[in-house]
Design a protein around this motif. Sequence first.
Motif, PDB file in Angstrom:
ATOM      1  N   LEU A 119       0.833  -1.197   0.000  1.00 59.41           N
ATOM      2  CA  LEU A 119       0.000   0.000   0.000  1.00 59.41           C
ATOM      3  C   LEU A 119       0.874   1.256   0.000  1.00 59.41           C
ATOM      4  N   LEU A 120       0.488   2.234  -0.780  1.00 62.67           N
ATOM      5  CA  LEU A 120       1.250   3.474  -0.836  1.00 62.67           C
ATOM      6  C   LEU A 120       1.251   4.216   0.488  1.00 62.67           C
ATOM      7  N   SER A 121       0.274   3.935   1.334  1.00 62.00           N
ATOM      8  CA  SER A 121       0.208   4.597   2.638  1.00 62.00           C
ATOM      9  C   SER A 121       1.393   4.250   3.520  1.00 62.00           C
ATOM     10  N   GLY A 122       2.076   3.152   3.205  1.00 58.95           N
ATOM     11  CA  GLY A 122       3.271   2.772   3.953  1.00 58.95           C
ATOM     12  C   GLY A 122       4.547   3.372   3.375  1.00 58.95           C
ATOM     13  N   GLY A 123       4.409   4.132   2.278  1.00 55.74           N
ATOM     14  CA  GLY A 123       5.569   4.721   1.615  1.00 55.74           C
ATOM     15  C   GLY A 123       5.671   4.198   0.191  1.00 55.74           C
ATOM     16  N   ALA A 124       5.806   5.099  -0.769  1.00 54.74           N
ATOM     17  CA  ALA A 124       5.812   4.707  -2.180  1.00 54.74           C
ATOM     18  C   ALA A 124       7.003   3.816  -2.527  1.00 54.74           C
ATOM     19  N   LEU A 125       8.199   4.198  -2.066  1.00 56.97           N
ATOM     20  CA  LEU A 125       9.380   3.409  -2.389  1.00 56.97           C
ATOM     21  C   LEU A 125       9.340   2.061  -1.680  1.00 56.97           C
ATOM     22  N   ARG A 126       8.814   2.047  -0.473  1.00 55.82           N
ATOM     23  CA  ARG A 126       8.653   0.785   0.253  1.00 55.82           C
ATOM     24  C   ARG A 126       7.682  -0.129  -0.494  1.00 55.82           C
ATOM     25  N   SER A 127       6.584   0.441  -0.970  1.00 57.95           N
ATOM     26  CA  SER A 127       5.604  -0.326  -1.728  1.00 57.95           C
ATOM     27  C   SER A 127       6.243  -0.982  -2.944  1.00 57.95           C
ATOM     28  N   MET A 128       7.021  -0.223  -3.694  1.00 58.70           N
ATOM     29  CA  MET A 128       7.657  -0.774  -4.891  1.00 58.70           C
ATOM     30  C   MET A 128       8.655  -1.860  -4.536  1.00 58.70           C
ATOM     31  N   ALA A 129       9.405  -1.648  -3.448  1.00 62.09           N
ATOM     32  CA  ALA A 129      10.375  -2.664  -3.025  1.00 62.09           C
ATOM     33  C   ALA A 129       9.674  -3.958  -2.617  1.00 62.09           C
ATOM     34  N   MET A 130       8.570  -3.839  -1.920  1.00 58.51           N
ATOM     35  CA  MET A 130       7.859  -5.025  -1.463  1.00 58.51           C
ATOM     36  C   MET A 130       7.236  -5.792  -2.620  1.00 58.51           C
ATOM     37  N   GLU A 131       6.682  -5.086  -3.599  1.00 57.57           N
ATOM     38  CA  GLU A 131       6.076  -5.792  -4.731  1.00 57.57           C
ATOM     39  C   GLU A 131       7.128  -6.489  -5.591  1.00 57.57           C
ATOM     40  N   PRO A 164      10.669 -11.351  -3.968  1.00 61.82           N
ATOM     41  CA  PRO A 164      10.217 -12.732  -4.138  1.00 61.82           C
ATOM     42  C   PRO A 164       9.818 -13.345  -2.797  1.00 61.82           C
ATOM     43  N   GLY A 165       8.719 -14.064  -2.795  1.00 60.48           N
ATOM     44  CA  GLY A 165       8.239 -14.719  -1.592  1.00 60.48           C
ATOM     45  C   GLY A 165       7.204 -13.922  -0.828  1.00 60.48           C
ATOM     46  N   TYR A 166       7.135 -12.607  -1.060  1.00 64.67           N
ATOM     47  CA  TYR A 166       6.210 -11.796  -0.278  1.00 64.67           C
ATOM     48  C   TYR A 166       4.754 -12.150  -0.589  1.00 64.67           C
ATOM     49  N   GLY A 167       4.434 -12.304  -1.848  1.00 67.14           N
ATOM     50  CA  GLY A 167       3.069 -12.649  -2.216  1.00 67.14           C
ATOM     51  C   GLY A 167       2.627 -13.975  -1.630  1.00 67.14           C
ATOM     52  N   ARG A 168       3.561 -14.908  -1.511  1.00 74.14           N
ATOM     53  CA  ARG A 168       3.244 -16.203  -0.896  1.00 74.14           C
ATOM     54  C   ARG A 168       2.818 -16.010   0.558  1.00 74.14           C
ATOM     55  N   LEU A 169       3.557 -15.189   1.283  1.00 70.47           N
ATOM     56  CA  LEU A 169       3.222 -14.932   2.686  1.00 70.47           C
ATOM     57  C   LEU A 169       1.830 -14.326   2.826  1.00 70.47           C
ATOM     58  N   VAL A 170       1.488 -13.403   1.929  1.00 71.92           N
ATOM     59  CA  VAL A 170       0.188 -12.742   2.009  1.00 71.92           C
ATOM     60  C   VAL A 170      -0.945 -13.742   1.779  1.00 71.92           C
ATOM     61  N   ILE A 171      -0.807 -14.581   0.780  1.00 68.57           N
ATOM     62  CA  ILE A 171      -1.854 -15.568   0.493  1.00 68.57           C
ATOM     63  C   ILE A 171      -1.985 -16.558   1.643  1.00 68.57           C
ATOM     64  N   GLU A 172      -0.876 -17.019   2.166  1.00 72.44           N
ATOM     65  CA  GLU A 172      -0.919 -17.950   3.290  1.00 72.44           C
ATOM     66  C   GLU A 172      -1.512 -17.282   4.528  1.00 72.44           C
ATOM     67  N   ASP A 173      -1.132 -16.033   4.781  1.00 76.35           N
ATOM     68  CA  ASP A 173      -1.622 -15.325   5.958  1.00 76.35           C
ATOM     69  C   ASP A 173      -3.128 -15.101   5.896  1.00 76.35           C
ATOM     70  N   ASN A 174      -3.654 -14.926   4.685  1.00 72.91           N
ATOM     71  CA  ASN A 174      -5.088 -14.728   4.514  1.00 72.91           C
ATOM     72  C   ASN A 174      -5.847 -16.031   4.313  1.00 72.91           C
ATOM     73  N   ARG A 175      -5.117 -17.132   4.386  1.00 75.59           N
ATOM     74  CA  ARG A 175      -5.697 -18.474   4.367  1.00 75.59           C
ATOM     75  C   ARG A 175      -6.551 -18.732   3.132  1.00 75.59           C
ATOM     76  N   TYR A 231       0.237  -4.230 -14.674  1.00 72.96           N
ATOM     77  CA  TYR A 231       1.217  -4.709 -15.645  1.00 72.96           C
ATOM     78  C   TYR A 231       1.385  -6.223 -15.666  1.00 72.96           C
ATOM     79  N   GLY A 232       0.992  -6.897 -14.592  1.00 68.42           N
ATOM     80  CA  GLY A 232       0.945  -8.352 -14.606  1.00 68.42           C
ATOM     81  C   GLY A 232       2.270  -9.076 -14.515  1.00 68.42           C
ATOM     82  N   ILE A 233       3.279  -8.466 -13.866  1.00 65.99           N
ATOM     83  CA  ILE A 233       4.585  -9.117 -13.857  1.00 65.99           C
ATOM     84  C   ILE A 233       5.273  -9.167 -12.499  1.00 65.99           C
ATOM     85  N   ASN A 234       4.868  -8.334 -11.534  1.00 64.26           N
ATOM     86  CA  ASN A 234       5.740  -8.182 -10.371  1.00 64.26           C
ATOM     87  C   ASN A 234       5.813  -9.439  -9.513  1.00 64.26           C
ATOM     88  N   ALA A 235       6.858  -9.541  -8.741  1.00 66.95           N
ATOM     89  CA  ALA A 235       7.167 -10.759  -7.998  1.00 66.95           C
ATOM     90  C   ALA A 235       6.078 -11.108  -6.994  1.00 66.95           C
TER      91      ALA A 235
END
Length: 254
Positions: free
Chosen positions: A82-94, A97-108, A121-125
């Motif tokens: 989310l951009l509310s956490g900082g724009a550069l932080r948002s881009m770094a997190m997206e 690798p592995g971050y999206g996996r944690l989110v899906i698992e955390d949301n069960r 754009y359909g490409i980010n990690a």
Amino acid sequence: MTGSSALMRTYFQNIVDLLTRIEAEEAAAIDAAAELVAEHAARDRLVYVYGPGGHSNLAAQEVFFRAGGLVNVSAILDEGTLLSGGALRSMAMERTPGYGRLVIEDNRVGAGDLLILVNAYGINAALIDAALTAKERGATVVGVSSRVHADSTAPDHPARHPSRRNLHDLVDLHIDTKVPVGDAVLEIEGAGERVGAISTFANAYALNCLMAAAIDRLTGAGADPDIWRSGNAPGGDAANALFLHRFRDRVRWL
């Protein structure tokens, strides 16, 4: 120098042209996705929507807790991108690798669930990991992204997942938003870069069409779908209160 009126007309026409292409070319995909959403809503199941990416998160928010929208929609509003956490932080997190996996698992999100992944754009990690993880866990995944943008992005682009795969190649069903490479569409002499991004319009149009089509299927089948009313409209709070006892503990960000 170009007058504001001319810029407005040109920008407007670019938006209209893009939405017209989506309407003409993606109706079948939107109908198929609407059938999935309607099936889940009819069984009182949640429909998860996740937009991992700074401005792609807006798409998930667009159809969540929204006037005229399905109550069954549960947006995944993870703070990481989310951009509310900082724009550069948002881009770094997206791009992590592995971050999206944690989110899906955390949301069960898992077997029998429906997940709509939306990204300009359909490409980010984070996006690709979210798609791969949801599929591994048995969920049905609908993708909303620009095929031309993904296909035109170099395999070694720093935003890409290590697998270098595109969202549209991974999902069960894909809605192509046709956002042009670079997103911005206006050329102003002397500006050096195009201005006037267009992806938010494309994402909002595709997703709202999808939800409206799902509601139309539900009513056509004789169902009485749960639909939010604006809290600022007459009777809004009272109308919405009817849903809260069923959804307050099920929808994480409600």
